[in-house]
Write an enzyme that holds these catalytic residues in place. Structure first.
Site, PDB file in Angstrom:
ATOM      1  N   CYS A 194      -9.948  -1.717  -8.423  1.00 27.49           N
ATOM      2  CA  CYS A 194      -8.994  -0.873  -7.697  1.00 27.49           C
ATOM      3  C   CYS A 194      -9.188  -1.126  -6.214  1.00 27.49           C
ATOM      4  O   CYS A 194     -10.320  -1.077  -5.716  1.00 27.49           O
ATOM      5  CB  CYS A 194      -9.219   0.603  -8.018  1.00 27.49           C
ATOM      6  SG  CYS A 194      -8.146   1.681  -7.060  1.00 27.49           S
ATOM      7  N   ASN A 251     -10.629  -3.071 -15.860  1.00 24.27           N
ATOM      8  CA  ASN A 251     -10.557  -2.209 -17.039  1.00 24.27           C
ATOM      9  C   ASN A 251     -11.359  -2.860 -18.149  1.00 24.27           C
ATOM     10  O   ASN A 251     -11.614  -4.065 -18.127  1.00 24.27           O
ATOM     11  CB  ASN A 251      -9.096  -2.105 -17.524  1.00 24.27           C
ATOM     12  CG  ASN A 251      -8.207  -1.487 -16.500  1.00 24.27           C
ATOM     13  OD1 ASN A 251      -7.650  -2.168 -15.665  1.00 24.27           O
ATOM     14  ND2 ASN A 251      -8.091  -0.180 -16.548  1.00 24.27           N
ATOM     15  N   HIS A 279     -12.643   1.897 -16.912  1.00 21.67           N
ATOM     16  CA  HIS A 279     -13.091   0.672 -16.242  1.00 21.67           C
ATOM     17  C   HIS A 279     -14.530   0.417 -16.704  1.00 21.67           C
ATOM     18  O   HIS A 279     -15.249   1.340 -17.092  1.00 21.67           O
ATOM     19  CB  HIS A 279     -12.991   0.821 -14.720  1.00 21.67           C
ATOM     20  CG  HIS A 279     -11.565   0.739 -14.233  1.00 21.67           C
ATOM     21  ND1 HIS A 279     -11.066  -0.347 -13.558  1.00 21.67           N
ATOM     22  CD2 HIS A 279     -10.529   1.600 -14.363  1.00 21.67           C
ATOM     23  CE1 HIS A 279      -9.792  -0.145 -13.272  1.00 21.67           C
ATOM     24  NE2 HIS A 279      -9.433   1.033 -13.751  1.00 21.67           N
ATOM     25  N   HIS A 299      -8.576   5.834 -20.054  1.00 21.23           N
ATOM     26  CA  HIS A 299      -8.393   4.654 -19.175  1.00 21.23           C
ATOM     27  C   HIS A 299      -9.773   4.364 -18.578  1.00 21.23           C
ATOM     28  O   HIS A 299     -10.193   5.032 -17.625  1.00 21.23           O
ATOM     29  CB  HIS A 299      -7.358   5.004 -18.107  1.00 21.23           C
ATOM     30  CG  HIS A 299      -7.112   3.955 -17.073  1.00 21.23           C
ATOM     31  ND1 HIS A 299      -5.896   3.306 -16.933  1.00 21.23           N
ATOM     32  CD2 HIS A 299      -7.894   3.444 -16.104  1.00 21.23           C
ATOM     33  CE1 HIS A 299      -5.961   2.459 -15.920  1.00 21.23           C
ATOM     34  NE2 HIS A 299      -7.173   2.521 -15.394  1.00 21.23           N
ATOM     35  N   ARG A 343      -0.570  -4.927 -14.090  1.00 22.14           N
ATOM     36  CA  ARG A 343      -0.578  -4.010 -12.941  1.00 22.14           C
ATOM     37  C   ARG A 343      -2.011  -3.727 -12.467  1.00 22.14           C
ATOM     38  O   ARG A 343      -2.444  -4.203 -11.427  1.00 22.14           O
ATOM     39  CB  ARG A 343       0.165  -2.713 -13.318  1.00 22.14           C
ATOM     40  CG  ARG A 343       0.527  -1.824 -12.145  1.00 22.14           C
ATOM     41  CD  ARG A 343      -0.605  -1.056 -11.545  1.00 22.14           C
ATOM     42  NE  ARG A 343      -1.302  -0.192 -12.485  1.00 22.14           N
ATOM     43  CZ  ARG A 343      -2.415   0.462 -12.189  1.00 22.14           C
ATOM     44  NH1 ARG A 343      -2.956   0.378 -10.983  1.00 22.14           N
ATOM     45  NH2 ARG A 343      -3.023   1.208 -13.097  1.00 22.14           N
ATOM     46  N   ASP A 344      -2.771  -2.996 -13.269  1.00 25.22           N
ATOM     47  CA  ASP A 344      -4.113  -2.616 -12.821  1.00 25.22           C
ATOM     48  C   ASP A 344      -4.979  -3.867 -12.653  1.00 25.22           C
ATOM     49  O   ASP A 344      -5.797  -3.951 -11.734  1.00 25.22           O
ATOM     50  CB  ASP A 344      -4.762  -1.673 -13.842  1.00 25.22           C
ATOM     51  CG  ASP A 344      -5.816  -0.764 -13.237  1.00 25.22           C
ATOM     52  OD1 ASP A 344      -6.136  -0.936 -12.050  1.00 25.22           O
ATOM     53  OD2 ASP A 344      -6.329   0.109 -13.949  1.00 25.22           O
TER      54      ASP A 344
HETATM   55  P1  HMG Z   1       2.062   6.411   3.571  1.00 25.37           P
HETATM   56  O1  HMG Z   1       1.711   5.356   4.552  1.00 25.37           O
HETATM   57  O2  HMG Z   1       1.370   7.728   3.669  1.00 25.37           O
HETATM   58  O3  HMG Z   1       3.601   6.723   3.442  1.00 25.37           O
HETATM   59  O4  HMG Z   1       1.816   5.806   2.120  1.00 25.37           O
HETATM   60  P2  HMG Z   1       4.861   6.461   4.296  1.00 25.37           P
HETATM   61  O5  HMG Z   1       5.936   7.241   3.620  1.00 25.37           O
HETATM   62  O6  HMG Z   1       4.548   6.691   5.749  1.00 25.37           O
HETATM   63  O7  HMG Z   1       5.190   4.902   4.090  1.00 25.37           O
HETATM   64  C1  HMG Z   1       4.498   3.840   4.700  1.00 25.37           C
HETATM   65  C2  HMG Z   1       5.322   2.588   4.578  1.00 25.37           C
HETATM   66  O8  HMG Z   1       5.451   2.225   3.194  1.00 25.37           O
HETATM   67  C3  HMG Z   1       6.753   2.738   5.095  1.00 25.37           C
HETATM   68  O9  HMG Z   1       7.157   1.463   5.557  1.00 25.37           O
HETATM   69  C4  HMG Z   1       7.523   3.072   3.863  1.00 25.37           C
HETATM   70  O10 HMG Z   1       8.872   2.714   3.948  1.00 25.37           O
HETATM   71  C5  HMG Z   1       6.833   2.244   2.808  1.00 25.37           C
HETATM   72  P3  HMG Z   1       7.310   1.182   7.134  1.00 25.37           P
HETATM   73  O11 HMG Z   1       8.266   2.211   7.629  1.00 25.37           O
HETATM   74  O12 HMG Z   1       5.907   1.356   7.708  1.00 25.37           O
HETATM   75  O13 HMG Z   1       7.816  -0.224   7.174  1.00 25.37           O
HETATM   76  N1  HMG Z   1       6.912   2.814   1.470  1.00 25.37           N
HETATM   77  C6  HMG Z   1       7.235   2.106   0.364  1.00 25.37           C
HETATM   78  N2  HMG Z   1       7.567   0.812   0.191  1.00 25.37           N
HETATM   79  C7  HMG Z   1       7.839   0.433  -1.065  1.00 25.37           C
HETATM   80  N3  HMG Z   1       7.795   1.257  -2.132  1.00 25.37           N
HETATM   81  C8  HMG Z   1       7.460   2.551  -1.989  1.00 25.37           C
HETATM   82  C9  HMG Z   1       7.160   3.012  -0.693  1.00 25.37           C
HETATM   83  N4  HMG Z   1       6.803   4.209  -0.221  1.00 25.37           N
HETATM   84  C10 HMG Z   1       6.654   4.071   1.114  1.00 25.37           C
HETATM   85  N5  HMG Z   1       7.408   3.347  -3.052  1.00 25.37           N
HETATM   86  C11 HMG Z   1       2.137   5.698  -0.261  1.00 25.37           C
HETATM   87  C12 HMG Z   1       1.975   6.602   0.951  1.00 25.37           C
HETATM   88  C13 HMG Z   1       2.014   6.553  -1.510  1.00 25.37           C
HETATM   89  C14 HMG Z   1       3.490   5.035  -0.220  1.00 25.37           C
HETATM   90  C15 HMG Z   1       1.021   4.633  -0.205  1.00 25.37           C
HETATM   91  O14 HMG Z   1      -0.208   5.280  -0.068  1.00 25.37           O
HETATM   92  C16 HMG Z   1       0.985   3.755  -1.428  1.00 25.37           C
HETATM   93  O15 HMG Z   1       1.908   3.004  -1.715  1.00 25.37           O
HETATM   94  N6  HMG Z   1      -0.127   3.828  -2.186  1.00 25.37           N
HETATM   95  C17 HMG Z   1      -0.275   3.038  -3.377  1.00 25.37           C
HETATM   96  C18 HMG Z   1      -1.688   2.967  -3.768  1.00 25.37           C
HETATM   97  C19 HMG Z   1      -1.847   2.196  -5.058  1.00 25.37           C
HETATM   98  O16 HMG Z   1      -0.923   1.589  -5.578  1.00 25.37           O
HETATM   99  N7  HMG Z   1      -3.085   2.227  -5.569  1.00 25.37           N
HETATM  100  C20 HMG Z   1      -3.417   1.546  -6.782  1.00 25.37           C
HETATM  101  C21 HMG Z   1      -2.830   2.205  -7.986  1.00 25.37           C
HETATM  102  S1  HMG Z   1      -3.721   3.641  -8.553  1.00 25.37           S
HETATM  103  C22 HMG Z   1      -4.914   2.988  -9.578  1.00 25.37           C
HETATM  104  O17 HMG Z   1      -5.109   1.807  -9.651  1.00 25.37           O
HETATM  105  C23 HMG Z   1      -5.678   3.946 -10.450  1.00 25.37           C
HETATM  106  C24 HMG Z   1      -5.221   3.905 -11.911  1.00 25.37           C
HETATM  107  O18 HMG Z   1      -5.366   2.613 -12.456  1.00 25.37           O
HETATM  108  C25 HMG Z   1      -6.053   4.868 -12.730  1.00 25.37           C
HETATM  109  C26 HMG Z   1      -7.526   4.658 -12.455  1.00 25.37           C
HETATM  110  O19 HMG Z   1      -8.124   3.680 -12.850  1.00 25.37           O
HETATM  111  O20 HMG Z   1      -8.027   5.538 -11.786  1.00 25.37           O
HETATM  112  C27 HMG Z   1      -3.759   4.344 -12.049  1.00 25.37           C
HETATM  113 MG    MG Z   2      -7.303   1.774 -13.259  1.00 27.47          MG
END
Ligand code: HMG
Ligand code: MG
Length: 308
Positions: free
Chosen positions: A240, A249, A209, A207, A15-16
């Site tokens: 990220c 990571n 990086h 966690h 995933r990450d």
């Molecule tokens: P948004 O644009 O504010 O929300 O996104 P929305 O509700 O308007 O949805 C936009 C579109 O996405 C819509 O589609 C929804 O249907 C769809 P459209 O109508 O435009 O065709 N949608 C989805 N599709 C599939 N699955 C879903 C989903 N939700 C909405 N669950 C949202 C808000 C949270 C959805 C968006 O910002 C998002 O998906 N963000 C993900 C960001 C991400 O994954 N970042 C990386 C992970 S975090 C990380 O790596 C850090 C970590 O490792 C720890 C660290 O190191 O810090 C964990």
């Molecule tokens: Mg991370």
């Protein structure tokens, strides 16, 4: 404090690690990666994300990955779920644990999930409750706990505040994440000293990086604070998408080598992980950045040649 005798290593590479790859990694490669990691003994493999494919296209095959993997007894397959739609996907895919992911920095929260910290917590309330009702484990991940690419310094009080909010959602585990790898050992010590006052030590994870090359030192500092759960990415995969310049990571092979040297048990076969690091680096055409992984691979290959 005495170092723990055993730690849990959560493998987050699928995933990450892969989420930041520009070229789409074939679903079958992701499935093989997860299967091989589970077979190497990881108790928890962070497998994919049920997020918007517009935001993170690489995770767009989440349901197919979850449908393709073998389910090993004793392995927890975790998935990221930012909202109810993500949770529905996770439940349909028979995930064992969901990860709600917030941040200790307002600016990063906006960039990563398009809402404020307070709004994200409101969004997580029904997600965490429904997950618990379904018998799923819930993990809360706190990004930018040691610094933010947009905001700069992040006060320790902000980290403690989000830990308390996640605690109120009945999170089983909480990840303290150094998203951009800027933390150093004394900062890590102070953050864990603070968060262990409000949440059980044995359910907190580190966690890290490795952007600034501090991750192993930071893990050692966290071990000294009695932290027993660490996240790592095979071959040091990752970055990220919402933290430009952040590298992967800490490499799992390096963490396992450290733990072996300290006599800390993990239950994971390092030799197998070294081979998996080679497999995934070759498959996606990316250099393997694990120092221990590369050294052990070279040693294993030279022994194979000697025996031939
Ligand atoms: P948004 O644009 O504010 O929300 O996104 P929305 O509700 O308007 O949805 C936009 C579109 O996405 C819509 O589609 C929804 O249907 C769809 P459209 O109508 O435009 O065709 N949608 C989805 N599709 C599939 N699955 C879903 C989903 N939700 C909405 N669950 C949202 C808000 C949270 C959805 C968006 O910002 C998002 O998906 N963000 C993900 C960001 C991400 O994954 N970042 C990386 C992970 S975090 C990380 O790596 C850090 C970590 O490792 C720890 C660290 O190191 O810090 C964990
Ligand atoms: Mg991370």
């Amino acid at each position: 404090m005495a170092l723990p005798q055993r730690v849990k290593i959560v493998e987050v590479g699928p995933r990450d690690g892969l989420q930041n790859e520009k070229e789409f990694v074939p679903t079958q490669t992701k499935v093989e990666l997860v299967n091989r990691l589970a077979a190497a003994g990881f108790p928890n493999v962070e497998t994919t994300s049920f997020v918007s494919p517009k935001w993170v296209p690489q995770m767009g095959d989440a349901a197919d990955v979850m449908a393709g993997i073998e389910r090993r007894r004793g392995t927890i397959y975790s998935v990221l779920t930012p909202n109810m739609r993500g949770l529905d996907g996770a439940i349909a895919a028979r995930a064992g644990e969901i990860v709600i992911f917030g941040a200790a920095s307002e600016a990063f929260s906006q960039k990563n999930i398009n809402c404020s910290i307070a709004e994200s917590i409101e969004r997580f309330v029904p997600v965490a409750k429904a997950a618990k009702d379904q018998g799923l484990r819930v993990r809360g991940s706190i990004s930018c706990a040691f610094g933010c690419p947009y905001q700069g310094d992040v006060p320790i009080a902000s980290v403690v505040d989000v830990v308390e909010r996640f605690k109120a959602l009945a999170c089983d585990e909480i990840d303290i994440a150094d998203t951009i790898g800027v933390g150093t050992a004394d900062h890590v010590r102070r953050v864990f000293e603070a968060v262990t006052r409000v949440f059980p030590r044995e359910r907190l994870s580190g966690h890290f990086h490795d952007t600034y090359g501090q991750a192993l030192a930071n893990i050692y500092a966290a071990l000294q604070e009695g932290i027993e759960i660490y996240h790592a990415s095979v071959a040091g995969l990752g970055g990220c998408p919402y933290a430009k310049g952040a590298t992967g990571n800490v490499a799992t092979e390096d963490v396992l080598y450290l733990m072996d040297g300290l006599g800390i048990r993990t239950g994971i076969d390092l030799a197998q992980v070294v081979e998996i690091g080679d497999f995934i680096s070759t498959a996606i055409g990316r250099p393997n950045v694990s120092r221990a992984g590369k050294a052990l691979l070279a040693k294993a290959r030279s022994q194979q040649i000697d025996c031939a």
